[in-house]
Design an enzyme around this catalytic site. Structure first.
Site, mmCIF file in Angstrom:
data_model
loop_
_atom_site.group_PDB
_atom_site.id
_atom_site.type_symbol
_atom_site.label_atom_id
_atom_site.label_comp_id
_atom_site.label_asym_id
_atom_site.label_seq_id
_atom_site.Cartn_x
_atom_site.Cartn_y
_atom_site.Cartn_z
ATOM 1 N N HIS A 1 -1.195 -7.881 5.218
ATOM 2 C CA HIS A 1 0.157 -7.386 4.966
ATOM 3 C C HIS A 1 -0.014 -6.207 4.100
ATOM 4 O O HIS A 1 1.255 -6.232 3.325
ATOM 5 C CB HIS A 1 1.011 -8.527 4.343
ATOM 6 N N CYS A 2 -0.701 -5.374 4.193
ATOM 7 C CA CYS A 2 -0.987 -4.280 3.494
ATOM 8 C C CYS A 2 -0.521 -4.350 1.963
ATOM 9 O O CYS A 2 -0.114 -3.469 1.263
ATOM 10 C CB CYS A 2 0.202 -3.175 3.841
ATOM 11 N N THR A 3 -1.193 -5.712 1.517
ATOM 12 C CA THR A 3 -0.985 -5.839 -0.134
ATOM 13 C C THR A 3 -2.214 -6.309 -0.517
ATOM 14 O O THR A 3 -2.129 -7.795 -0.683
ATOM 15 C CB THR A 3 0.356 -6.567 -0.345
ATOM 16 N N ASN B 1 0.777 -1.327 -0.054
ATOM 17 C CA ASN B 1 0.026 0.123 -0.010
ATOM 18 C C ASN B 1 0.875 1.224 -0.062
ATOM 19 O O ASN B 1 0.188 2.228 -0.495
ATOM 20 C CB ASN B 1 -1.194 -0.035 1.194
#
Length: 388
Positions: free
Chosen positions: A340-342, A101
């Protein structure tokens, strides 16, 4: 408090080399003044701390001029500086579905606010992109290719040198997110065609949190995203042109940089080749052990493929957050669960509905700790436990 078996190095490496803590304490005692803001002895010492850090990083990344490296708070800060400082209305960016992100959110913000265009290259379940699709994605308005060096979910390593060659053929700049590769994989900005390199201090470089940086090619002029005091050109209402002052408004984290410098020196002494080989050996051991766990699915490339030390997995019928909680509470093993911010990475991996458990060994992880993690996951899988 028991010492944890730490398997969350993809977020922040731990423990740190002893010299990191010692350097930070020494800086706090002897050089904790404002660098570049005074001519007294402590201020000069503080300035020297920053310069020594730049020199060490320049040596590691094969940067000719250390002043082309601007210190930032972390990779996110560095990526925002690169993206917000370079892109203008109507520009087109090529990126991938594996991005964190820290790339995706600034790009989507710029899309909404100023009308840039973004192409997300599809990746397969192993996180691999098709270079022919990259070649076809270029437009006359393409201004930047922004790619993570290694996925923080799958451990996939992108062929940066080949991507850089494709971008250079078309006169387009290349931004690399080195959050999972700096200090672990070889990075040569000139040989790999990297124009902008964003990196963290607190992961593979073994420094403290709150440190990081951005290498900026000497031909690139970014618009600063912060304005303020630099200690230079104080009479002007504009940010100074000289590097690195232009991109470092405000009092820097000198103590953090002192620790980061020692971390980088440790990496230089050990070499990225040795560090990667060590972490790869641990990763192969972990993946081969987890393969034998009934009902467990490994994400990303197999252990036979070159990858970074990131091992994400799912247990049938088990919520990843519950698995991570049990590993911590009952076995003293620290891992990461969630998305995991993805989110697009999880879409590529087919785990949008569940997220995953991520274990990331580091250079100081031992083989016996890997065995402990394998045994713990096997135990959880066999007993099919849930949080009580």
């Amino acid at each position: 408090m028991r010492t944890p078996i730490y398997m969350d190095n993809a977020a922040t490496s731990w423990p740190k080399p002893p010299g990191v803590i010692e350097a930070m304490e020494r800086c706090m005692r002897e050089a904790a003044a404002n660098p570049g803001r005074g001519s007294h002895e402590m201020a000069v010492k503080a300035s020297r701390v920053l310069f020594e850090g730049r020199k060490a990083l320049a040596k590691l990344f094969r940067v000719r001029n250390p002043n082309d490296i601007a210190f930032t708070l972390n990779t996110t800060h560095a990526l925002n500086l690169a993206l917000l400082g370079w892109l203008k209305s109507g520009d087109h960016v090529i990126t991938t579905m594996l991005e964190h992100n820290s790339i995706r959110r600034p790009l989507e913000t710029l899309r909404r606010k100023i009308g840039i265009e973004v192409t997300y290259l599809k990746t397969n379940g192993l996180g691999t992109i098709d270079l022919s699709e990259l070649r076809e994605a270029f437009r006359p308005s393409t201004k930047l290719v922004a790619v993570t060096h290694s996925s923080n979910l799958l451990g996939t390593i992108h062929p940066v040198e080949e991507i850089g060659a494709v971008a250079k053929q078309r006169g387009v700049r290349l931004l690399i997110d080195a959050a999972q590769s700096a200090g672990v994989l070889e990075l040569d900005v000139e040989a790999m065609g990297i124009d902008l390199l964003a990196f963290p201090g607190h992961k593979g470089l073994m420094g403290p949190q709150g440190t990081g940086g951005l290498y900026i090619h000497p031909d690139i002029e970014l618009e600063p995203i912060l304005s303020g005091g630099t200690g230079s050109s104080s009479e002007s209402t504009e940010q100074p042109i000289v590097r690195p002052d232009r991109y470092e408004a405000g009092t820097p984290n000198t103590v953090g940089v002192a620790g980061l410098t020692e971390g980088v020196k440790y990496v230089l002494a050990e070499t990225t080749q040795r560090i990667h080989q060590r972490e790869r050996s641990l990763t192969v051991q972990l993946m081969e052990g987890l393969r034998a766990v009934p009902g467990l699915r490994l994400l990303g490339p197999g252990p036979e493929t070159e990858r970074t030390a990131i091992v994400s997995f799912l247990l049938d019928g088990a919520d990843p957050s519950e698995t991570a909680f049990l590993l911590d509470r009952e076995y003293g093993i620290a891992v990461r669960s969630g998305y995991h911010c993805t989110p697009l990475g999880h879409e590529s991996a087919g785990t949008t509905d569940t997220g995953a458990v991520r274990a990331s060994p580091g250079y100081f992880t031992t083989e016996s700790e890997i065995v402990s993690l394998i045994d713990a996951v096997c135990d959880i899988a066999k007993t099919n436990r849930r949080i009580r």
